[in-house]
Write a protein that holds these residues in place. Structure first.
Motif, PDB file in Angstrom:
ATOM      1  N   ASN A 153       0.848  -1.192   0.000  1.00  0.00           N
ATOM      2  CA  ASN A 153       0.000   0.000   0.000  1.00  0.00           C
ATOM      3  C   ASN A 153       0.881   1.239   0.000  1.00  0.00           C
ATOM      4  N   ALA A 154       0.272   2.358  -0.372  1.00  0.00           N
ATOM      5  CA  ALA A 154       0.984   3.644  -0.285  1.00  0.00           C
ATOM      6  C   ALA A 154      -0.015   4.695   0.157  1.00  0.00           C
ATOM      7  N   PHE A 155       0.479   5.689   0.867  1.00  0.00           N
ATOM      8  CA  PHE A 155      -0.436   6.729   1.362  1.00  0.00           C
ATOM      9  C   PHE A 155       0.345   8.000   1.642  1.00  0.00           C
ATOM     10  N   TRP A 156      -0.388   9.108   1.635  1.00  0.00           N
ATOM     11  CA  TRP A 156       0.209  10.371   2.059  1.00  0.00           C
ATOM     12  C   TRP A 156       0.436  10.295   3.559  1.00  0.00           C
ATOM     13  N   ALA A 157       1.516  10.891   4.018  1.00  0.00           N
ATOM     14  CA  ALA A 157       1.825  10.826   5.454  1.00  0.00           C
ATOM     15  C   ALA A 157       0.721  11.450   6.300  1.00  0.00           C
ATOM     16  N   HIS A 158      -0.098  12.317   5.690  1.00  0.00           N
ATOM     17  CA  HIS A 158      -1.185  12.915   6.487  1.00  0.00           C
ATOM     18  C   HIS A 158      -2.245  11.882   6.889  1.00  0.00           C
ATOM     19  N   CYS A 159      -2.149  10.676   6.353  1.00  0.00           N
ATOM     20  CA  CYS A 159      -3.079   9.603   6.761  1.00  0.00           C
ATOM     21  C   CYS A 159      -2.689   8.987   8.108  1.00  0.00           C
ATOM     22  N   LEU A 160      -1.475   9.213   8.551  1.00  0.00           N
ATOM     23  CA  LEU A 160      -0.982   8.482   9.729  1.00  0.00           C
ATOM     24  C   LEU A 160      -1.815   8.698  10.995  1.00  0.00           C
ATOM     25  N   PRO A 161      -2.222   9.930  11.303  1.00  0.00           N
ATOM     26  CA  PRO A 161      -3.009  10.082  12.531  1.00  0.00           C
ATOM     27  C   PRO A 161      -4.345   9.361  12.475  1.00  0.00           C
ATOM     28  N   ALA A 162      -4.908   9.247  11.278  1.00  0.00           N
ATOM     29  CA  ALA A 162      -6.196   8.556  11.149  1.00  0.00           C
ATOM     30  C   ALA A 162      -6.036   7.064  11.400  1.00  0.00           C
ATOM     31  N   MET A 163      -4.846   6.552  11.182  1.00  0.00           N
ATOM     32  CA  MET A 163      -4.651   5.100  11.326  1.00  0.00           C
ATOM     33  C   MET A 163      -4.098   4.725  12.687  1.00  0.00           C
ATOM     34  N   GLN A 164      -3.238   5.581  13.218  1.00  0.00           N
ATOM     35  CA  GLN A 164      -2.651   5.307  14.547  1.00  0.00           C
ATOM     36  C   GLN A 164      -2.317   3.827  14.717  1.00  0.00           C
ATOM     37  N   VAL A 165      -1.425   3.361  13.904  1.00  0.00           N
ATOM     38  CA  VAL A 165      -1.109   1.922  13.905  1.00  0.00           C
ATOM     39  C   VAL A 165      -0.545   1.514  15.273  1.00  0.00           C
ATOM     40  N   ASP A 166      -1.290   0.690  15.962  1.00  0.00           N
ATOM     41  CA  ASP A 166      -0.903   0.326  17.323  1.00  0.00           C
ATOM     42  C   ASP A 166      -1.129  -1.166  17.590  1.00  0.00           C
ATOM     43  N   CYS A 167      -0.994  -1.968  16.534  1.00  0.00           N
ATOM     44  CA  CYS A 167      -1.167  -3.410  16.718  1.00  0.00           C
ATOM     45  C   CYS A 167       0.172  -4.100  16.464  1.00  0.00           C
ATOM     46  N   ASP A 168       0.225  -5.374  16.751  1.00  0.00           N
ATOM     47  CA  ASP A 168       1.503  -6.078  16.658  1.00  0.00           C
ATOM     48  C   ASP A 168       1.718  -6.844  15.356  1.00  0.00           C
ATOM     49  N   GLY A 169       0.729  -7.625  14.955  1.00  0.00           N
ATOM     50  CA  GLY A 169       1.006  -8.676  13.991  1.00  0.00           C
ATOM     51  C   GLY A 169       0.468  -8.465  12.595  1.00  0.00           C
ATOM     52  N   PHE A 170       0.095  -9.564  11.955  1.00  0.00           N
ATOM     53  CA  PHE A 170      -0.356  -9.538  10.568  1.00  0.00           C
ATOM     54  C   PHE A 170      -1.771  -8.980  10.422  1.00  0.00           C
ATOM     55  N   GLU A 171      -2.386  -8.570  11.534  1.00  0.00           N
ATOM     56  CA  GLU A 171      -3.686  -7.877  11.438  1.00  0.00           C
ATOM     57  C   GLU A 171      -3.499  -6.418  11.029  1.00  0.00           C
ATOM     58  N   VAL A 172      -2.256  -6.009  10.847  1.00  0.00           N
ATOM     59  CA  VAL A 172      -1.986  -4.580  10.647  1.00  0.00           C
ATOM     60  C   VAL A 172      -2.669  -4.011   9.402  1.00  0.00           C
ATOM     61  N   GLU A 173      -2.669  -4.751   8.304  1.00  0.00           N
ATOM     62  CA  GLU A 173      -3.289  -4.201   7.094  1.00  0.00           C
ATOM     63  C   GLU A 173      -4.789  -4.000   7.313  1.00  0.00           C
ATOM     64  N   THR A 174      -5.402  -4.950   8.009  1.00  0.00           N
ATOM     65  CA  THR A 174      -6.839  -4.844   8.285  1.00  0.00           C
ATOM     66  C   THR A 174      -7.118  -3.601   9.128  1.00  0.00           C
ATOM     67  N   LEU A 175      -6.334  -3.428  10.169  1.00  0.00           N
ATOM     68  CA  LEU A 175      -6.516  -2.267  11.043  1.00  0.00           C
ATOM     69  C   LEU A 175      -6.388  -0.966  10.254  1.00  0.00           C
ATOM     70  N   MET A 176      -5.373  -0.903   9.415  1.00  0.00           N
ATOM     71  CA  MET A 176      -5.173   0.315   8.623  1.00  0.00           C
ATOM     72  C   MET A 176      -6.337   0.535   7.659  1.00  0.00           C
ATOM     73  N   ASN A 177      -6.746  -0.537   6.992  1.00  0.00           N
ATOM     74  CA  ASN A 177      -7.807  -0.395   5.990  1.00  0.00           C
ATOM     75  C   ASN A 177      -9.129   0.039   6.621  1.00  0.00           C
ATOM     76  N   VAL A 178      -9.426  -0.503   7.783  1.00  0.00           N
ATOM     77  CA  VAL A 178     -10.677  -0.148   8.446  1.00  0.00           C
ATOM     78  C   VAL A 178     -10.611   1.291   8.962  1.00  0.00           C
ATOM     79  N   ARG A 179      -9.504   1.642   9.590  1.00  0.00           N
ATOM     80  CA  ARG A 179      -9.419   2.985  10.175  1.00  0.00           C
ATOM     81  C   ARG A 179      -9.382   4.068   9.106  1.00  0.00           C
ATOM     82  N   ILE A 180      -8.701   3.781   8.007  1.00  0.00           N
ATOM     83  CA  ILE A 180      -8.629   4.813   6.966  1.00  0.00           C
ATOM     84  C   ILE A 180     -10.010   4.996   6.335  1.00  0.00           C
ATOM     85  N   ALA A 181     -10.746   3.909   6.188  1.00  0.00           N
ATOM     86  CA  ALA A 181     -12.095   4.021   5.625  1.00  0.00           C
ATOM     87  C   ALA A 181     -13.002   4.817   6.577  1.00  0.00           C
TER      88      ALA A 181
END
Ligand SMILES: Nc1nc2c(ncn2[C@@H]2O[C@H](COP(=O)(O)OP(=O)(O)OP(=O)(O)O)[C@@H](O)[C@H]2O)c(=O)[nH]1
Ligand SMILES: [Mg+2]
Length: 271
Positions: free
Chosen positions: A170-198
């Motif tokens: 995936n690729a994104f503008w850095a301004h997306c980072l606060p919306a995602m606040q990636v705070d998980c450990d494992g392979f669920e990370v893409e799911t977390l990002m996709n849900v939070r960004i949506a």
């Protein structure tokens, strides 16, 4: 798949003209044998390549340094791909961040297509193996089925139209980072990002991508264990309160937040 050579012809692609600064974040866990294949195809002109290492027991870090003298090595402060990406995002300095794997399955020659999609006015460019000309030489039937089921659950629960929930390119503008606040450990990370960004209301466009076979070594993913982690993440995110709309004056706040996630032990070194 030790003897498979997957990337022919070996030419680099170019970033689009007038592209903004691009950081490439690559999580690594014992990928020394694969890095030469991956690095050889990174387009010239990227701002930086960050290798976020999970304390590999092979010479991943040394190989990365030998391949690019400007590589930035980040040592993750906990375990798992999610934590690695969180640490890499915290250290990234580019306007655009590209996340990709180190095993040769995500092709760096596709980076310009992701960057162009963002330059065309989208916040988040999400790789997909299952639409827009994408494909996979790597995914097994079981993982395909699991991914489809989890993807369907997300689309149902969050009103998204994703075609490939668990893809790591995936690729994104850095301004997306606060919306995602990636705070998980494992392979669920893409799911977390996709849900939070949506849920944040940012614009998302899928980009067709062809997943190649891992070149050397073994997958670190355990389909059942990690599938359950993805499922728990989906349920957890559904029960989570709708986040506040994203504040676009993001960068300093995110750096603080990221530093908290990463803690004092975030080590960034330029060779
Ligand atoms: N830093 C770090 N990187 C990790 C960790 N787990 C996996 N990775 C990296 O994350 C990327 C994806 O992991 P893979 O094991 O290839 O998982 P996968 O792509 O789902 O599995 P395959 O398709 O079978 O390769 C690779 O670059 C790994 O080296 C980790 O705990 N820490
Ligand atoms: Mg892989």
């Amino acid at each position: 798949m030790d003897d498979v050579v997957v990337m022919q012809p070996r030419f680099r692609s170019r970033l689009p003209k007038d592209a903004p600064s691009v950081s490439i974040v690559v999580p690594t866990l014992n990928e020394a044998a694969n890095l030469p294949h991956v690095f050889a195809l990174i387009p010239s002109g990227v701002l930086e390549v960050l290798v976020v290492d999970g304390h590999s027991t092979d010479d991943t870090v040394e190989v990365a340094r030998s391949l690019r003298d400007d590589v930035r090595i980040v040592l993750q402060n906990s375990k798992g791909k999610g934590n690695a990406l969180a640490c890499g995002f915290a250290a990234a300095r580019g306007e655009i961040i590209v996340m990709m794997d180190a095993d040769g399955s995500t092709d760096p020659r596709e980076i310009p297509a992701f960057v162009q999609t963002l330059m065309d006015g989208v916040d988040f460019a999400k790789g997909t193996r299952f639409a827009f000309g994408g494909g996979s030489s790597d995914i097994t039937w079981h993982r395909d089925m699991g991914n489809r089921a989890l993807n369907g659950a997300v689309n149902l629960l969050f009103g998204t139209k994703y075609t490939d929930l668990c893809y790591g390119y995936n690729a994104f503008w850095a301004h997306c980072l606060p919306a995602m606040q990636v705070d998980c450990d494992g392979f669920e990370v893409e799911t977390l990002m996709n849900v939070r960004i949506a849920r944040s209301g940012m614009t998302i466009k899928e980009v067709g991508s062809h997943e190649l076979e891992r070149i050397h070594g073994e997958s670190k993913l355990h389909p059942v264990r990690d599938g359950l982690r993805v499922l728990r993440t989906i349920v957890g995110e559904r029960m989570r309160k709708q986040p506040e709309p994203c504040d676009i004056s993001w960068r300093p706040e995110y750096r603080e937040l990221a530093a908290t996630v990463a803690g004092d032990s975030l080590v960034v070194a330029t060779a």
